[in-house]
Scaffold this motif. Structure first.
Motif, short mmCIF file in Angstrom:
data_model
loop_
_atom_site.label_atom_id
_atom_site.label_comp_id
_atom_site.label_asym_id
_atom_site.label_seq_id
_atom_site.Cartn_x
_atom_site.Cartn_y
_atom_site.Cartn_z
N LEU A 30 2.96 2.07 -7.36
CA LEU A 30 2.35 0.74 -7.26
C LEU A 30 1.71 0.41 -8.59
O LEU A 30 0.99 1.23 -9.16
N ARG A 31 1.95 -0.80 -9.08
CA ARG A 31 1.36 -1.23 -10.35
C ARG A 31 0.82 -2.64 -10.19
O ARG A 31 1.53 -3.53 -9.72
N ALA A 32 -0.44 -2.83 -10.55
CA ALA A 32 -1.05 -4.16 -10.50
C ALA A 32 -0.69 -4.87 -11.79
O ALA A 32 -1.10 -4.46 -12.88
N GLY A 33 0.12 -5.92 -11.68
CA GLY A 33 0.53 -6.67 -12.86
C GLY A 33 -0.56 -7.60 -13.36
O GLY A 33 -0.71 -7.84 -14.55
N ALA A 34 -1.35 -8.13 -12.44
CA ALA A 34 -2.43 -9.04 -12.79
C ALA A 34 -3.42 -9.04 -11.64
O ALA A 34 -3.13 -8.57 -10.55
N GLY A 35 -4.60 -9.58 -11.89
CA GLY A 35 -5.60 -9.70 -10.83
C GLY A 35 -6.25 -8.38 -10.48
O GLY A 35 -6.25 -7.42 -11.24
N GLU A 36 -6.82 -8.36 -9.28
CA GLU A 36 -7.51 -7.16 -8.78
C GLU A 36 -7.09 -6.94 -7.34
O GLU A 36 -7.23 -7.83 -6.50
N LEU A 37 -6.55 -5.75 -7.04
CA LEU A 37 -6.02 -5.44 -5.73
C LEU A 37 -6.72 -4.23 -5.14
O LEU A 37 -7.08 -3.31 -5.86
N GLU A 38 -6.91 -4.23 -3.83
CA GLU A 38 -7.47 -3.08 -3.14
C GLU A 38 -6.40 -2.52 -2.21
O GLU A 38 -5.85 -3.23 -1.38
N VAL A 39 -6.09 -1.24 -2.38
CA VAL A 39 -5.07 -0.56 -1.59
C VAL A 39 -5.76 0.36 -0.60
O VAL A 39 -6.57 1.20 -0.98
N THR A 40 -5.42 0.21 0.68
CA THR A 40 -6.00 1.02 1.74
C THR A 40 -4.89 1.80 2.43
O THR A 40 -3.90 1.21 2.87
N GLY A 41 -5.02 3.11 2.51
CA GLY A 41 -4.04 3.94 3.22
C GLY A 41 -3.30 4.83 2.26
O GLY A 41 -3.58 4.86 1.07
N PRO A 42 -2.36 5.59 2.72
CA PRO A 42 -1.99 5.79 4.11
C PRO A 42 -3.01 6.66 4.84
O PRO A 42 -3.67 7.50 4.23
N PRO A 43 -3.14 6.48 6.17
CA PRO A 43 -4.11 7.27 6.93
C PRO A 43 -3.79 8.76 6.87
O PRO A 43 -2.63 9.15 6.83
N GLN A 44 -4.84 9.57 6.87
CA GLN A 44 -4.68 11.03 6.80
C GLN A 44 -5.63 11.68 7.81
O GLN A 44 -6.71 11.15 8.06
N TRP A 45 -5.23 12.81 8.35
CA TRP A 45 -6.09 13.56 9.25
C TRP A 45 -6.87 14.60 8.45
O TRP A 45 -6.29 15.40 7.73
N LEU A 46 -8.19 14.56 8.58
CA LEU A 46 -9.06 15.54 7.93
C LEU A 46 -10.04 16.07 8.98
O LEU A 46 -10.93 15.34 9.42
N ALA A 47 -9.83 17.33 9.41
CA ALA A 47 -10.72 17.98 10.37
C ALA A 47 -10.96 17.12 11.60
O ALA A 47 -12.10 16.76 11.93
N ASP A 48 -9.91 16.77 12.31
CA ASP A 48 -9.97 15.98 13.54
C ASP A 48 -10.52 14.57 13.35
O ASP A 48 -10.98 13.94 14.30
N THR A 49 -10.51 14.08 12.13
CA THR A 49 -10.98 12.73 11.85
C THR A 49 -9.92 11.99 11.04
O THR A 49 -9.39 12.54 10.08
N CYS A 50 -9.65 10.77 11.45
CA CYS A 50 -8.69 9.96 10.69
C CYS A 50 -9.40 9.34 9.49
O CYS A 50 -10.38 8.60 9.65
N HIS A 51 -8.94 9.67 8.30
CA HIS A 51 -9.53 9.16 7.06
C HIS A 51 -8.53 8.20 6.41
O HIS A 51 -7.36 8.52 6.27
N VAL A 52 -9.00 7.02 6.05
CA VAL A 52 -8.15 6.03 5.39
C VAL A 52 -8.69 5.82 3.98
O VAL A 52 -9.71 5.15 3.78
N PRO A 53 -8.02 6.42 2.96
CA PRO A 53 -8.52 6.29 1.59
C PRO A 53 -8.36 4.86 1.06
O PRO A 53 -7.46 4.13 1.47
N GLN A 54 -9.26 4.49 0.17
CA GLN A 54 -9.21 3.17 -0.48
C GLN A 54 -9.19 3.36 -1.98
O GLN A 54 -9.83 4.25 -2.52
N ARG A 55 -8.46 2.48 -2.65
CA ARG A 55 -8.32 2.56 -4.11
C ARG A 55 -8.26 1.12 -4.64
O ARG A 55 -7.64 0.27 -4.04
N ARG A 56 -8.92 0.89 -5.77
CA ARG A 56 -8.90 -0.43 -6.40
C ARG A 56 -8.00 -0.37 -7.63
O ARG A 56 -8.12 0.51 -8.47
N LEU A 57 -7.08 -1.32 -7.71
CA LEU A 57 -6.18 -1.42 -8.86
C LEU A 57 -6.48 -2.72 -9.61
O LEU A 57 -6.45 -3.80 -9.03
#
Length: 123
Positions: A30-57
């Motif tokens: 994934l590459r942000a060509g312009a602007g500011e984007l927030e990417v959420t996911g993919p969901p992951q299981w961490l110790a019986d908890t669903c964790h959804v990572p977030q990243r800003r591009l």
């Protein structure tokens, strides 16, 4: 000459406030060509908890998706997202099937014709 089978890259323009859901394979770039984007996911299981990572591009940032799954891409400012699928036989097969389906446009139309009689009647 550039081949359609090797071109698995897509550019998606996003308006401010627009949201996009994508299903991606591991290794997708994934590459942000312009602007500011927030990417959420993919969901992951961490110790019986669903964790959804977030990243800003921000414009020019690149991120390689570590695992397959669904992503949500939100644009806080208008921008463009470039999505490049990883190399492999499945993306190439999908591109080839889409290409052959487009080329066979006229061939898909049914053709009416008379069925030949294999044993004509004798008088």
């Amino acid at each position: 000459m550039k081949s359609d089978l090797n071109d698995i890259s897509t550019v998606v323009p996003l308006a401010a406030g627009q949201c996009l859901r994508l299903r991606v394979a591991a290794g997708t770039v994934l590459r942000a060509g312009a602007g500011e984007l927030e990417v959420t996911g993919p969901p992951q299981w961490l110790a019986d908890t669903c964790h959804v990572p977030q990243r800003r591009l921000r414009a020019g940032d690149t991120w390689i998706v570590p695992a397959r799954g669904w992503l949500v891409v939100s644009a806080s400012r208008a921008g463009a997202l470039s999505v490049t699928a990883p190399p492999g036989w499945l993306p190439r097969l999908k591109a080839w099937l889409a290409l052959s389906w487009r080329r066979a446009g006229a061939a898909r139309q049914p053709v009416s014709g008379q069925i030949p009689d294999p044993a004509p009647e004798r008088l």
